[in-house]
Design an enzyme around this catalytic site. Structure first.
Site, short mmCIF file in Angstrom:
data_model
loop_
_atom_site.label_atom_id
_atom_site.label_comp_id
_atom_site.label_asym_id
_atom_site.label_seq_id
_atom_site.Cartn_x
_atom_site.Cartn_y
_atom_site.Cartn_z
N PHE A 264 0.81 -1.22 0.00
CA PHE A 264 0.00 0.00 0.00
C PHE A 264 0.85 1.27 0.00
O PHE A 264 0.36 2.32 0.36
CB PHE A 264 -0.97 0.00 1.19
N GLY B 43 -0.24 -9.23 -3.25
CA GLY B 43 -1.62 -9.62 -3.17
C GLY B 43 -2.45 -9.12 -4.32
O GLY B 43 -3.61 -9.50 -4.47
N GLY C 148 2.14 -1.79 -11.51
CA GLY C 148 2.78 -3.11 -11.47
C GLY C 148 2.40 -3.98 -12.64
O GLY C 148 3.25 -4.50 -13.36
N GLU D 268 -5.38 1.41 -7.17
CA GLU D 268 -5.75 2.61 -6.42
C GLU D 268 -7.05 3.23 -6.87
O GLU D 268 -7.84 3.71 -6.05
CB GLU D 268 -4.60 3.62 -6.51
#
Lengths: 766, 176, 331
Positions: free
Chosen positions: A241, A469, A511, A724
């Site tokens: 995060f 995750g 990512g 996000e």
């Protein structure tokens, strides 16, 4: 036509390891000869350590070493990562007697056992000289400095289009309101951890990080080592995060301790200490003015944001990047300002600026809808744009209207009667329904890829990335397996280990967009080599065939009609034990210099403004809340989020991301607050009970739908970011729902029972 | 700790256990194996499982009983191993995530359900969630989504996989 | 955590012989450990000796079959009592208080005796280097002028405003529970309502127990008020959090008319707060939304708010009102 693997509902490849406890995170590594470390935090908010007495601590059996500013060697300084460096902040503890914030590390104890280290930590006595300090954001937010002037880089310049101040005066309806958000802490489930070990002159560090390359390069600088003498390993972390996006001050301490002792050293930072040992989301105060004509056209907006930073670093705020583009407003002025306080440096925390800026702006849009007596969904649809107001370039893809319309349909928005307090549940609760949009930049980072396909049919792929995750390793596996026609289990993904190609930080929702298209293209290269071999090397069943007709499936190359040659046969026949492909991939239009930056562990992302287009992901969040009339307890009853993130690579992991984003929205809107007692400095509620993250009972049915239309410009797979945008706008949707339920416009987060009970003007208006 | 010689290409150093003053030598029964362990009297069950017995499935998320990541079963009951001294577990039967599935190594129905429903993301809280989920079902507390949510609220998931966790428990109820 | 000596007595007599004789907290009883281990890790409590009484057979019994009363050994697990079907149906206030008190894992280990002895959740008490009269008598109270949103509005003093954090104790007071305690010297009983002290000038002394006394049993007399009872807890999230305000209420009703009532508040006071004034006001009244709210307001009379917890006055009243309406439906 894209491979069926892309978009397939593939189970996480690390799922079995995770449900059996076999998955290993940094703190799960260790050895019997390892020593354990514990940090000691400062009890004062500012000043210096006059005397630190370690005698009693040293006497404790099992204590091996105590590092203080007196015993720690000097490290080469590493710069703040937003100022061209690697560290989460420029201040490195234990390098002087100076204390800059409460909770700053003043010692590290290393002992044979965790218990001895803990005991010794409690026996350190310190004499301080205290200086006056300031941590009061509310009181100081008026003493802000212009970010654009203070930092001066184009990326942080104020957003200006047209003549917002002038045109605002001509608007028929104006909303002008102030909003506030508190500091937040990430609190991933995994604690920050380091295992540092020396093998001869080489340093190997397991670190819970999203940025193995940044940690590696930063450590090399700090310790004066050649880069090839440092390896950082972080393939799997228990949530990042943004907390783990840069080098933390603790890692070098563990490395130094390991070197001095000649033994591996493990540090696991207790959760309470993490509140001061890493970054956090800055508190903000915002003023939003939106002017519109009676028909609903927004003609001007001014968005002013003030947020906190530390004394030693200027952490810029970029919240107006999205609000200046949320709608086609031809006159916009964004103003970002900073307030220096005596804290550690704030940083990236999931939608670091966008959580707060969207809360403010989307609340204001809701207020505008009421002022205009227009439906909040219709108002947003009306003001949509396909052209970026800032650069004038088209958006590469923008299906926000589809998000709003499909989301509204799924939610049953038509059932809403707009009048506040007009809807009741059978138990007497007031029902509120709110909507808000979110957007988040679709950035891309550079990556190198190395891929090898063996005659046995196994594939190894190394690429930049860190699994936290989001399902990155699964998405990479899908892309590669399908392109090469092999089984998912045949693919091994190597990420987060600097022994692989440079591991650029995985953050900013880039990512997947960075790694997966690059892996896909590299696999495609190998595929073409394979097919080429099959049709050109004499002696095989597919010799002379047309390459375009061939497919790869079940580890074989297959022609129409069924004639096939297995990969193994082909490679053995060609006397090639494997095929390899290596490449460097940049963001569209990105300069090659970015690759060098990536090698140096520096941030090198590109976007959202690309050469010919601008790229964002979008979401529309719909929320229903129930507010209990007596106690004012707020429950989120159900939510629908509609998302445009381009092509969805894996619907199940994507869905989980959006669910997680809504849970974070609930946390931001109704639960989370990092408390500051301005008399003492630091944060007061330093545990995961008092820092109230949502629990299972807080979370209702969350419905998610994706537009799933590939973006034609951003990368070969048409995938934009998701992690996000999943939460941007969610807090505003909840706040808007609370307004609908209660008639009270809550302009300060979190919205809690006391805010609805009190008529306190500080806490929201009637 | 692993018994392998190298991990990620890094040779593992094996050697004598570290002890401290105040250590005790006791027997713990974990996952149907009996272990003679030496540990500091202050060690929690969590730290002994992780640092002495190499059972790293149970996680340290907060160390103060506030997150549930350290959940194991003690005499069949879900328990926070971070708030239990290891010495308190002597004479009791401890089950960790590593011991949940049957010895023939197929997945426990709850584990399978977690996979099917994508009830996890980063996976750090997952062992604790599964141990609590198993207890939830066995104790008959999984009769409605609302009941499940309430029961499972002692296991925090910062990734927000809660709806999947509820769905996984609903799926597994039928199979246990 | 600081070192300690660990004792495991095998009988009550041995346990009593090991109990401390001074109030220094140097010796501590270890039952479930969920409070003690937590505070030892924070160095808030640093005992030299731990007396592990877990498993002492004489203290584990649960007997709800008696004619006059229910009897629970001090080591009865919270989850065993909470999940008992008879208690759930006849004394829902007790079940609810236990179920809402903690997570399932904690309930499996925590004991009734231990739970009623749980200590403050005040961040200044639990944290490092803040003035705290409870921890360090005379050092001051950081909460009074500090971040006191979660603190007490009833029963506070200028030395301490820490809210009593427990739930079970609130229900036990509402059920007129009695607590048996034993030491080598004494064998006595006190009302649950008398166990906890107001902070006054000595917030470091939290209960009326002598240092050498061990809680052995909690007894609840059978009561006609048990059935129409409720424990209502309002907190900052839906579960797994301490109370902002809570209310344990128990009613004896004749139709809508209240014949007898118990009203006890949690989360808003420094000890379980029984309001006889509220009870008296409700008796002989019809239970309605209005009378419930009025009674709730009476229960909060005398409240003294600090800077951040004014809302607790209204919230406490509404929580009582809501609890009464819930309980009323269970007659």
């Amino acid at each position: 036509m894209i491979d069926p693997g892309i978009g397939a509902d593939t189970q996480r490849i690390d799922g079995i390891d995770k449900v059996t406890g076999r998955a290993r995170y940094t703190a799960d590594f260790g050895s019997p000869v390892m020593a354990h470390a514990m940090l000691v935090p400062s009890a004062i908010a500012k000043g210096r350590v006059v005397k630190i007495d370690t005698d009693a601590a040293e006497c404790i059996a099992g204590v091996l070493l105590i590092l203080t500013h007196e015993t720690m060697e000097p490290l080469q300084p590493v710069r703040f990562y937003m100022a061209g460096g690697h560290a989460f902040q420029s201040l490195q503890p234990l390098q002087s007697d100076r204390i800059a914030y409460r909770g700053q590390t003043i010692a590290m104890i290393i002992a044979e056992t965790l218990e001895a280290a803990n005991e010794a930590a409690g026996k350190i006595t310190t004499e301080y000289e205290t200086d006056p300090f300031d941590v009061d954001f509310d009181a100081n937010s008026f003493k802000s400095i212009s970010q654009a002037e203070a930092i001066g880089l184009p990326i942080v310049a104020d957003k200006v289009i047209g003549k917002a101040d002038e045109i605002l005066k001509t608007a028929e309806v104006v909303v002008d309101a102030e909003y506030r958000t508190p500091a937040h802490h990430h609190n991933p489930m995994e604690l920050l951890a380091t295992v540092a070990e020396w093998l001869g002159e080489s340093l190997i560090v397991r670190e819970s990080t999203q940025n193995a390359e940044g940690v590696r390069n930063g450590l090399a600088i700090q310790l004066g080592l050649d880069l090839d003498k440092v390896r950082v390993i972080s393939p799997l972390i228990g949530g990042g995060f943004g907390q783990k996006a840069a080098l933390g001050p603790h890692t070098a301490m563990a490395a130094v301790a390991a070197r001095r002792l000649g033994r591996p050293v493990k540090l696991v930072i207790p959760r309470g200490q993490i509140f001061h040992a890493a970054s956090f989301r800055a508190a903000t105060r915002q003023r939003v003015r939106i002017g519109a004509n009676r028909d609903g056209q927004m003609i001007a907006a001014i968005h002013e944001v003030v947020q906190q930073t530390s004394r030693h670093d200027l952490m810029p705020g970029l919240g107006t990047d999205i609000t200046s583009r949320s709608y086609g407003i031809p006159n916009f002025r964004g103003d970002e300002r900073l307030v220096k306080l005596d804290t550690q440096t704030p940083g990236f925390m999931r939608a670091p600026f966008e959580m707060a800026s969207s809360f403010a702006f989307e609340s204001a849009v809701d207020e505008l809808a009421y002022a205009l007596d227009q439906d909040p969904v219709d108002l947003r649809v009306r003001n949509d744009t396909q052209i970026d107001p800032i650069s004038g370039k088209p958006f590469s893809s923008r299906d926000l209207v589809a998000c709003l319309q499909q989301g509204a349909e799924r939610f049953g928005w038509k059932l809403r009667s707009p009048e506040p307090r007009s809807m009741r549940a059978p138990d007497g609760s007031f029902i509120g329904m709110g909507v808000a949009i979110g957007s988040y930049k679709a950035n891309t980072a550079p990556t190198f890829v190395r891929m090898r396909l063996t005659a046995e049919g196994s594939v190894t792929v190394s690429v930049a990335g860190h699994e936290m995750g989001q399902g990155l390793s699964t998405a990479i596996t899908q892309a590669v397996a399908d392109r090469l026609g092999v089984d998912l289990l045949s693919v091994t993904v190597l990420i987060g280990d600097t022994i692989a190609p440079p591991q650029h930080v995985t953050a900013g929702s880039w990512g997947t967009t960075t790694a997966v298209p690059a892996a896909y293209q590299t696999a495609d290269n190998i595929r073409r080599s394979l097919v080429d071999l099959a049709v050109k090397a004499r002696g095989g069943p597919l010799f002379g065939r047309n390459s375009d007709d061939l497919t790869l499936i079940d580890s074989a190359i297959v022609a129409p009609g069924g004639l096939r040659e297995t990969i193994g046969d082909l490679l053995r026949r060609a006397e090639r034990p494997f095929l390899e492909s290596e490449g460097a991939f940049l963001a569209p239009g990105q300069s090659e210099q970015a690759l060098e930056r990536a090698r140096q562990g520096l941030t090198a992302f590109h976007g959202p403004v690309y050469a010919d287009f601008v790229s964002y992901s979008y979401a529309a969040h719909f929320v229903e809340v129930h507010v209990q009339p007596r106690t004012r307890r707020i429950r989120v009853a159900r939510t629908v989020s509609a998302v445009d993130c381009g092509r969805v690579i894996n619907p199940r992991t994507a869905r989980s991301q959006v669910i997680g984003g809504m849970v974070w929205g609930i946390g931001a809107a109704l639960r989370e607050l990092s408390e500051v007692d301005t008399r003492y400095g630091g944060f007061l509620n330093t545990d995961i009970a008092e820092y109230a993250v949502p629990v299972n009972a807080d979370v209702p049915k969350i419905d998610v739908l994706f537009i799933d239309k590939p973006d034609s410009k951003i990368n070969v797979l048409g995938a934009k970011g998701l992690g996000e945008v999943a939460m941007v706008g969610a807090a505003a949707a909840i706040a808007n729902a609370v307004h609908h339920a209660t008639g009270r416009r809550m302009r300060r987060l979190p919205i809690r029972i006391d805010d609805l009970i009190s008529g306190d003007p500080e806490k929201g208006t009637s | 700790m692993s018994s392998a010689e190298t991990i990620d290409g890094i040779p593992q150093r094996l050697g004598a256990q570290n002890l401290s003053a105040g250590s005790v030598a006791l027997t713990l029964r974990v996952n149907d194996a009996v272990h003679a362990v030496q540990f500091d009297i202050r060690s929690t069950l969590l730290d002994v499982l992780r640092e002495r017995l190499g059972l790293t499935g149970a996680k340290k998320g907060c160390n103060h009983g506030q997150c549930g990541a350290c959940t194991v079963h003690v005499d069949g009951r879900s328990t926070l191993s971070c708030l239990m001294l290891a010495v308190q577990a002597v004479g009791k039967h401890v089950t960790t995530i590593e011991g949940l599935a049957a010895p023939n190594a197929t997945l426990h129905p709850v584990q399978q359900a977690f996979l099917d429903q994508d009830a996890l993301q980063c996976g750090y809280c997952t062992p604790g969630q599964i141990m609590s989920a198993d207890a939830c079902i066995r104790e008959g507390q999984a009769t409605s989504a609302e009941q499940i949510r309430e029961y499972m609220s002692g296991n925090i998931c910062r990734c927000g996989a809660y709806p999947g966790i509820v769905a996984a428990i609903e799926q597994a109820v039928g199979k246990m | 955590m600081q070192p300690f000596r660990y004792l495991k007595p095998t009988s009550i007599a041995d346990a009593l012989a090991a109990m401390p004789t001074s109030g220094s907290r140097a010796r501590q009883v270890l039952a479930g450990g969920t409070t003690l281990i937590d505070l030892m890790k924070l160095n808030v409590m640093q005992p030299d000796v731990l007396i592990d009484i877990d498993g002492l057979a004489e203290l584990t019994g649960i007997d709800i079959s008696g004619d006059r009363e229910m009897s629970f050994g001090a080591l009865a697990r919270m989850s065993d009592v909470a999940n008992d079907a008879v208690i759930l149906s006849r004394y829902p206030v007790l079940s609810e208080a236990l179920l809402k008190a903690a997570s399932s894992q904690l309930r499996n280990v925590a004991t009734l005796g231990g739970n009623i002895m749980q200590r403050s959740r005040c961040a200044y008490f639990r944290g490092d280097a803040y003035p705290c009269n409870k921890k360090n008598p005379g050092s001051g109270c950081a909460a009074i002028e500090g971040l006191n949103r979660g603190h007490a509005v009833l029963g506070g003093s200028e030395a301490c405003i820490s809210a009593f954090p427990g739930d079970l104790a609130i229900a036990l007071v509402a059920l007129d529970a009695q607590v048996d305690v034993q030491s080598l010297r004494t064998h006595r009983t006190m009302l649950m309502a008398d166990l906890h002290r107001l902070p006054g000038g000595r917030p470091d002394i939290e209960t009326e127990l002598a240092p050498d006394e061990l809680i052995t049993r909690i007894r609840i007399p059978h009561s006609e008020l048990g059935k129409a009872s409720a424990y209502h807890k309002v907190r900052d999230r839906e579960s797994f959090a301490f109370a902002l305000a809570s209310a344990a209420v128990a009613l004896k009703l004749d139709g809508p008319r209240v014949l007898d009532a118990r009203i006890v508040l949690g989360g808003v006071a420094t000890k379980p707060w029984r309001s006889r004034a509220a009870e008296e006001n409700l008796i002989d009244q019809f239970l309605t939304e209005d009378s419930a709210r009025k009674v709730g307001q009476i229960a909060m009379q005398g409240a003294q708010a600090r800077r951040h917890n004014v809302f607790k006055i209204e919230l406490g009243a509404e929580t009582v009102a809501e609890a009464l309406m819930i309980a009323g439906k269970r007659a």
